[in-house]
Each structure stands twice: as C-alpha cells, then as structure tokens.
Design an enzyme around this catalytic site. Structure first.
Site: not given
Ligand code: SD4
Length: 325
Positions: A187, A216-217, A238, A241
């Site tokens: 990320t 979804v993180g 980062t 998640g």
C-alpha cells in the site's frame, strides 16, 4: 536481495527534522498552522514512495497544499502498472476482480473515502471528490463507481496481463494465506506538511491479494489506515488491514504523539499493541509512518523489511524502518 538493498538505506532511530523554525500555537476548537515552517516535508511507505514524494515535494516547494501533494503523489503510484498492490495492475481478489480502497484526510478533519471500487484507476482522486463534493465521508462498491463516473472518471480494465498471470498461478493452489507486506512493496500511504503548517495524508491500495470478494481492509478507513490532525500530526499504516483495524492503528499513533511520544515511539507503541492482540505474529506485518506537526517524522514495523521514503529540501532518501524483530 532485500539484504543487499538495506546497505543503501539509512536507518533512523528518531527522525527529527530541522525544518520547523517557528513556534507552535493552538486555538481552542480550531486547528491552527504552525508559524514560520520554512521547509515542507513528505513521507511515504515503501520504495514506491520515492516516486510519490518526488511529485509531492515539488508541489510543496511551489507553495502547494499538503492535500495536493499527497493526492498527486500517490496518483503516480496508482497509475504505475508495475506496482501490483495499488491502482492499475493491482492484484485481483480470488474471483479475479481488481477492487480498490483509498482515503484522504486533511488536518482540519475533512476527509473522504472509497472502498471496493472497481474499474476506476485513481481511487484517491475519487475519495477527494467524496470529501469535497458530497456531504458524506465514505462511498463503496457500485455506488462509488457510479459517483466516480458522474464526476467524469473513466471506466477501464485494471487487470493487467502481468497480474492476471500471477492470479492464474495462484489459482493452481488457491491457498489463501494473507501473508502480506513482508515483501518490499505494498500500500502507498503518504503524509505531508506544507509551508503553511497544514498536514494531509492519502492512503491507496488494491488490498490483500486474492482476498474474498468484497473484503475491505484498513486503507480506506479513517482512523485505521490514516489519521491526520493539524494539532498533533499524521499517521498512516501498511500491512495486514485486519490487524490495523482492530487497533484503530493510525488514530492511536496520532494520539500517542498527542501524549508526548515521538513519531517513532508512537508507531512502536501501536505495533506493540498489535503484537499483544495476536497469538501468532510470525506471518504478520504491520508498519506505520508518522509525521508530527513540527516536521519530526518516524516509522516502525513488526517485521523487518519495511522501507519508507522521505522528501525534504532538495533530497529524497529511502530509509529502513526500525522493526520489532
Ligand atoms: C489491506 N493494508 O488491505 C492493506 C494491505 C496492504 O500495505 O497492502 N498493506 O489490508
């Protein structure tokens, strides 16, 4: 290879910058810029943060805003098909769909976010539009795509040939072990302090490769993947998640700075909290970057290998974050 790269990197234990020359002051109920900050600072996660910082620092040096710097900076990485963890060319989910998450935040608390967005390569720019053009903070899935199209974004296929091949390779076993972020890419999170003493942050990702459809993180979640407060500083995450979400990671880093910890200490204390919440952390990587309102910066990760890029004055450097192990 990683070992080799480390020889080029500088390790900091405390990234105290000498940039802030003014006196900080606060007003009740309102975030106030630091007086006389003469040189801006920009910090980003991972090696690809260098490319983001180059664009962002240029904006800052031309008296641009921290918000523009972080947005335009991470867009460079979203547009790069060779970065397979962000934007165009991101690894797909287990069903072959590239789904993107992003959020953006200013030091005055304004923020915007999109999650589970498909077919639009710059989720960070869509997140900014959510912040600026809607009364909402977060829009997801088909609603986010519809909003993006209404805002003039182009629909395009984000699955590159290279990422499709890796996906087909993965399908042969189909074993889902979200061991992310031990490698040196992931990320992109960028934090910036502009010449007016305002902070902003951006975070954008294609998330964990081969994730469940719809997963979804932390990256689009304000407080988890990113948190910015002009009164204190900014932080971004980062890594895995789920681990960041269950500790409200980035907000906790900012709160630790509010209570006097240095940026690196603050990142470390939240990593410790994450370690304490997980029985087995051998495959777990989480890293944070933090930027204080006076320009001091820091980073820390659970596992070694987390790099971050720093841009200030005329220089761009890549550093190895201090890690727990
Ligand atoms: C996520 N935090 O979706 C992201 C993954 C990542 O660097 O790529 N982190 O969990």
């Amino acid at each position: 290879m990683l070992q080799k790269r480390r020889t080029f990197l500088k390790t900091t234990s405390l990234g105290l910058s000498v940039l802030a020359t003014g006196t900080a002051y606060r007003c009740q109920g309102k975030s106030t810029p630091i007086a006389n900050v003469t040189h801006p600072v920009i910090i980003s996660t991972w090696d690809h943060g260098m490319a983001a910082n180059k664009v962002g620092l240029n904006i800052l040096k031309n008296k641009g805003s921290a918000l523009d710097a972080v947005e335009k900076g991470v867009i460079v990485v979203e547009n790069d098909p060779t970065v397979q963890t962000v934007g165009l060319g991101g690894f797909p989910d287990r069903e072959g769909n590239v789904t993107l998450d992003a959020c953006i935040m200013k030091g005055d608390g304004q923020c915007g976010s999109v999650a589970f967005l498909q077919d639009i390569k710059n989720p960070i720019a869509v997140a900014r539009k959510v912040m600026e053009k809607t009364p909402h903070i977060m829009i997801v899935g088909s609603g986010a795509k519809q909003f993006a199209l209404e805002m003039g974004f182009k629909e395009e296929n984000l699955l590159t040939e290279a990422s499709r091949k890796k996906y087909e390779e993965w399908l042969k076993t189909g074993v889902y072990k979200p061991k992310i972020n031990i490698e040196n890419h992931d990320t992109i999170s960028t934090l910036a302090l502009d010449a007016n003493g305002h902070l902003a942050g951006a975070c954008t990702t294609s998330g964990a490769a081969w994730k469940m459809h719809g997963r979804v993180g932390d990256s689009p979640l304000i407080a988890a993947g990113l948190f910015v407060d002009d009164e204190v500083g900014a932080a971004a995450a980062t890594g895995l998640g789920e681990a960041v979400i269950r500790t409200a990671g980035s907000a906790m880093v900012v709160e630790a700075m509010r209570h006097g910890q240095s940026p690196e200490e603050a990142c470390r204390s939240v990593c410790l909290r994450i370690k304490d919440k997980h029985k087995d952390i051998s495959d777990l990587q989480v890293g944070f970057i933090a930027l204080r309102k006076d320009g001091a910066y820091g980073a820390y990760s659970l596992q070694p290998g987390f790099t971050y890029a720093l841009g200030q004055n005329e220089t761009h450097e890549l550093y190895q974050a201090t890690s727990m192990f």
